[in-house]
Design an enzyme around this catalytic site. Structure first.
Site, PDB file in Angstrom:
ATOM      1  N   SER A 125     -30.887  -1.104  14.493  1.00 55.97           N
ATOM      2  CA  SER A 125     -30.428  -2.495  14.512  1.00 55.97           C
ATOM      3  C   SER A 125     -31.523  -3.536  14.270  1.00 55.97           C
ATOM      4  O   SER A 125     -31.223  -4.727  14.190  1.00 55.97           O
ATOM      5  CB  SER A 125     -29.736  -2.796  15.851  1.00 55.97           C
ATOM      6  OG  SER A 125     -28.461  -2.206  15.877  1.00 55.97           O
ATOM      7  N   LYS A 128     -30.804  -5.989  11.589  1.00 54.23           N
ATOM      8  CA  LYS A 128     -30.062  -7.244  11.728  1.00 54.23           C
ATOM      9  C   LYS A 128     -30.946  -8.482  11.544  1.00 54.23           C
ATOM     10  O   LYS A 128     -30.425  -9.575  11.290  1.00 54.23           O
ATOM     11  CB  LYS A 128     -29.347  -7.282  13.084  1.00 54.23           C
ATOM     12  CG  LYS A 128     -28.227  -6.246  13.206  1.00 54.23           C
ATOM     13  CD  LYS A 128     -27.508  -6.362  14.535  1.00 54.23           C
ATOM     14  CE  LYS A 128     -26.336  -5.393  14.638  1.00 54.23           C
ATOM     15  NZ  LYS A 128     -26.736  -4.005  14.868  1.00 54.23           N
ATOM     16  N   SER A 180     -26.672  -7.464  19.591  1.00 53.27           N
ATOM     17  CA  SER A 180     -26.645  -6.414  18.570  1.00 53.27           C
ATOM     18  C   SER A 180     -25.226  -5.969  18.245  1.00 53.27           C
ATOM     19  O   SER A 180     -24.963  -4.789  18.061  1.00 53.27           O
ATOM     20  CB  SER A 180     -27.492  -5.209  19.025  1.00 53.27           C
ATOM     21  OG  SER A 180     -27.971  -4.488  17.920  1.00 53.27           O
TER      22      SER A 180
END
Length: 346
Positions: A125, A128, A180
């Site tokens: 993640s 992101k 997240s």
């Protein structure tokens, strides 16, 4: 670079019997602090109202630098890419639990510490941060409403953003960076002009622009193990992401309450150091899938020095945060003046 990346993916794919390379990742992404929900989209549209909680001024909490291990037998998990490459468990001067680590002075680009910093590995993640930069670069209206549809629901099984949920692009960006939220990140890419394929192309163009020569992006969430980067490249991405005020603010928001339908839902920051207020953190992102292990990147000010911190494939649930504390303590113990730089990040 392309040969190296595809060799890496092919090699580990054989060793780990096909570590998750599709959106249906077998491992739960523990970074996402969301309750489980059904994959089926809701029949009615759910309006989201956000109550942004002011950053907490609660008393700082110390973060443990040791990990308590359960006596229960562990369930065998597929090895991370770093494990398959023999990087896990290597000793270093700071006794870090992360297989890859890097400490860089944000202002001078001097490297103070590095461990396997040039190896490209899955980043989960942390992806992101790139997703957020591409969204903000697009100048698409942040107040435009987006609807969580069947594609968004399919991307990740567990989420409080059920099918039919309506939220603005700004709210989706906040949830993607702070908690997240995978469905929020995916809908940001899906609602980009040209859809997911165009969004992924924009991510890789941005990476090239930043100078991330050992990186590749394959989806907006980080659930795919083809999202790979090196610690050197992630330090560059941290420096670039820090230039966006909204990314700094949203990634360090401790918590927020969203009214989904008529029920308030509380979302927490995935970084316990942010919630504890134990460090002066200017930007951060966590990540986890089996292929990547536990990951963490941060910009933090220590001894009035802005540091870029990268930790990949950390062992244990809390050890990536403990590694950050170890680096902070190490830097704070430095004699007057900065440590001797190993080299300069170009």
């Amino acid at each position: 670079m392309r040969l190296n990346r595809f060799w890496l993916i092919a090699l580990v794919g054989l060793m780990s019997f096909g570590v998750a390379t599709s959106f249906q990742v077998s491992a739960a992404n523990v970074d996402t602090k969301t309750a489980k929900t059904s994959n089926a989209p809701a029949k009615t549209t759910t309006k989201v109202e956000v109550k942004k909680t002011a950053k907490s001024s609660k008393k700082s909490k110390a973060v443990r630098t040791t990990v308590t291990r359960s006596s229960e037998p562990a369930v065998a998990a597929r090895p991370s890419f770093a494990t398959a490459l023999g990087l896990r468990g290597q000793n270093d001067d700071l006794s870090l639990k992360s297989s890859v680590a890097m400490v860089v002075n944000q202002d001078t680009k001097e490297v103070y510490f590095e461990k396997n910093s040039s190896v490209s590995l899955p980043i989960a993640s942390i992806t992101k941060l790139m997703t957020a930069m591409v969204v903000l670069d697009s100048k698409l209206p942040l107040d435009e409403t987006l609807v969580i549809n069947a594609d968004d629901v399919h991307i990740y099984r567990s989420s409080r953003l059920s099918g039919g949920t309506v939220l603005t692009r700004e709210e989706a960006l906040l949830l993607a960076l702070m908690s997240s939220e995978n469905r929020a990140a995916y809908t940001l890419g899906r609602n980009y002009p040209g859809g997911i394929p165009a969004f992924i192309d924009a991510m890789n163009r941005k990476a090239k622009e930043i100078g991330m020569t050992h990186s590749h992006f394959a989806d907006p969430t980080g659930l795919m193990s083809e999202n790979v980067s090196s610690a050197e490249d992630l330090a560059r991405m941290l420096g670039a992401a820090y230039q966006y005020k909204m990314i700094r603010e949203f990634s360090t928001w401790p918590d927020l309450t969203m009214m989904i339908g008529k029920r308030p839902q509380k979302f927490l920051n995935t970084n316990r150091l942010v919630r504890a207020g134990d460090m002066n953190i200017g930007l951060q992102k966590t990540g986890f899938i089996n292929a990547a292990g536990k990951c963490l990147v941060m910009q933090a000010r220590v001894n009035n020095t802005p540091l870029l911190l990268v930790f990949l494939d950390s062992v244990g649930t809390q050890s990536r945060f403990a590694d950050a504390v170890r680096v902070r303590d190490w830097y704070e113990r430095m004699p007057s003046g900065e440590p001797v730089a190993i080299r300069r990040l170009m």
